[in-house]
Design a protein around this motif. Sequence first.
Motif, PDB file in Angstrom:
ATOM      1  N   GLY A 129       7.780 -16.204  -8.871  1.00 49.86           N
ATOM      2  CA  GLY A 129       8.304 -17.040  -9.946  1.00 49.86           C
ATOM      3  C   GLY A 129       7.957 -16.493 -11.305  1.00 49.86           C
ATOM      4  N   THR A 130       8.473 -17.157 -12.336  1.00 52.13           N
ATOM      5  CA  THR A 130       8.239 -16.740 -13.716  1.00 52.13           C
ATOM      6  C   THR A 130       6.902 -17.273 -14.213  1.00 52.13           C
ATOM      7  OG1 THR A 130       9.485 -18.679 -14.449  1.00 52.13           O
ATOM      8  CG2 THR A 130      10.680 -16.597 -14.282  1.00 52.13           C
ATOM      9  N   VAL A 131       6.313 -16.533 -15.158  1.00 50.67           N
ATOM     10  CA  VAL A 131       4.980 -16.846 -15.656  1.00 50.67           C
ATOM     11  C   VAL A 131       5.036 -17.068 -17.161  1.00 50.67           C
ATOM     12  CG1 VAL A 131       2.602 -16.035 -15.896  1.00 50.67           C
ATOM     13  CG2 VAL A 131       3.918 -15.463 -13.848  1.00 50.67           C
ATOM     14  N   ILE A 167      12.497 -14.295 -22.372  1.00 46.46           N
ATOM     15  CA  ILE A 167      11.477 -13.617 -21.554  1.00 46.46           C
ATOM     16  C   ILE A 167      11.396 -14.250 -20.172  1.00 46.46           C
ATOM     17  CG2 ILE A 167       8.992 -13.193 -21.349  1.00 46.46           C
ATOM     18  CD1 ILE A 167       8.953 -12.907 -24.423  1.00 46.46           C
ATOM     19  N   LEU A 168      11.615 -15.558 -20.110  1.00 45.39           N
ATOM     20  CA  LEU A 168      11.571 -16.282 -18.838  1.00 45.39           C
ATOM     21  C   LEU A 168      12.895 -16.199 -18.083  1.00 45.39           C
ATOM     22  CD1 LEU A 168       9.610 -19.472 -19.958  1.00 45.39           C
ATOM     23  CD2 LEU A 168       8.761 -17.608 -18.514  1.00 45.39           C
ATOM     24  N   GLY A 169      13.875 -15.476 -18.635  1.00 47.41           N
ATOM     25  CA  GLY A 169      15.150 -15.308 -17.958  1.00 47.41           C
ATOM     26  C   GLY A 169      16.144 -16.426 -18.202  1.00 47.41           C
ATOM     27  N   GLN A 229      11.402 -23.200 -18.261  1.00 46.19           N
ATOM     28  CA  GLN A 229      11.410 -23.208 -16.800  1.00 46.19           C
ATOM     29  C   GLN A 229      10.482 -22.167 -16.172  1.00 46.19           C
ATOM     30  OE1 GLN A 229      15.622 -22.613 -16.045  1.00 46.19           O
ATOM     31  NE2 GLN A 229      15.392 -20.395 -15.959  1.00 46.19           N
ATOM     32  N   ALA A 230       9.248 -22.097 -16.644  1.00 44.80           N
ATOM     33  CA  ALA A 230       8.257 -21.237 -16.003  1.00 44.80           C
ATOM     34  C   ALA A 230       7.770 -21.888 -14.718  1.00 44.80           C
ATOM     35  CB  ALA A 230       7.092 -20.993 -16.952  1.00 44.80           C
ATOM     36  N   ASP A 231       7.553 -21.076 -13.699  1.00 53.21           N
ATOM     37  CA  ASP A 231       7.031 -21.584 -12.430  1.00 53.21           C
ATOM     38  C   ASP A 231       5.505 -21.625 -12.423  1.00 53.21           C
ATOM     39  OD1 ASP A 231       9.658 -21.687 -11.030  1.00 53.21           O
ATOM     40  OD2 ASP A 231       9.573 -19.520 -11.372  1.00 53.21           O
ATOM     41  N   ILE A 232       4.901 -20.693 -13.160  1.00 55.13           N
ATOM     42  CA  ILE A 232       3.446 -20.579 -13.222  1.00 55.13           C
ATOM     43  C   ILE A 232       3.039 -20.616 -14.692  1.00 55.13           C
ATOM     44  CG2 ILE A 232       1.465 -19.092 -12.727  1.00 55.13           C
ATOM     45  CD1 ILE A 232       3.227 -17.831 -10.475  1.00 55.13           C
TER      46      ILE A 232
END
Length: 407
Positions: A80-82, A108-110, A157-160
């Motif tokens: 996931g994204t950080v 940066i988070l896509g 929407q970062a996962d981490i």
Amino acid sequence: MAHKVVIQVENLSKYYRLKTSQPNQAKAEQGLWALREVGFSLAAGEALGIVGKNGSGKSTLLKLLAKITQPTTGTIRLKGTVSALLELGTGFHQDLNGYENILLNGAILGMKPAQVKARLDEIVAFAEVASVLYEPIKHYSSGMQQRLAFAVAAHLQADIVLIDEVLAVGDWAFQQRCTQKMKAMRQEGKTLLVVSHDLALLRNNCPKAILLEAGRIQTHDTTENVIRQYLQPSSPTPSQVVALHHFARQPQVLQEIVLDTLAFSAPHYRPQDAFGLYFSLRAVADKPFEQLLLGLDVLDGYGNRLFHLSNFFVGQPTITHQANQIYGFELPQLGLKPGRYHCYLYLEANGVLQDWITENIYFDVLEGNIYGFEPANGVKGMFQPPFQFLTRVPAAVFTPSSASPNA
């Protein structure tokens, strides 16, 4: 149903080479292991607290997870994204304005610009930066930058999400909003790693924690057990007499007479304990020293001054120093919540600032409360003042003469 593992760390180590100050010295390798063989895993929706003294490797661990620096050995697997909230200003371009930096972090988070703009109002409102949104970030105060950084990490929407002392900047109301948002982030399935000296924050948001010492994991357990071990005093105990001659001084001191030795009344304290700090002075110049003004500041882990004591406050402003005399401050009951506290000591004599020490003087407060309430950590807040609860209050308190000043 078990959640999928999103962070897997195995045998992680980081070595920094240190430069020698002597160019002709033999080429013996010098360096520092900031982390040694660290390993843990986290699933989606979990939160892990990271506890440790300064220099224990906490920030290095987050930088490795954020891929700001590379490990010397070991592996990191992230799914996931950080998003990382590390040092102040990290992730922001100082010449771009707030709006542009929000879009940049989303990219940066896509995320697509339209996705970021859909959450823009919520981010701006949370950070309270509407009035400066189109000003360059470099003109923001430290509090504004930290609020915006947290708002971006929490709402995109970062996962981490990696958080390093996020509540060190900001007023009480913002801190409460951060705590509530962190709980919401976990419910949304985001995974949190939180470094903080605010032990209450970790208790409220992280079911488990790790204790780092000299780059190694000493304990990986429930947050309560980790905090309990962290607060146990380490050697040497602060009750031992400490020579102060090698401690760094503030540059503006005269040092005709100096703080010489120091001792605490106990190796550690609980909130209900009496507190004592004692010290002696050493005259450097051969002259009398009158009008001694001795001061003690007690600060929390963020550098907030909790209280200030001085002999001037209790009617002793005309002390004349005598050889071999010992001075001290005593409190009948400490009343501070569990944690580590730092002390500043200063000395004036003959109307001049003579000495001022602001480093390496600390004491620990262990679990407990002054009320005898169970569980011992069930009392919230920074201070635990003695109080009385009344069940038979005279009706006269409601007469106009005793009305609240806020009415």
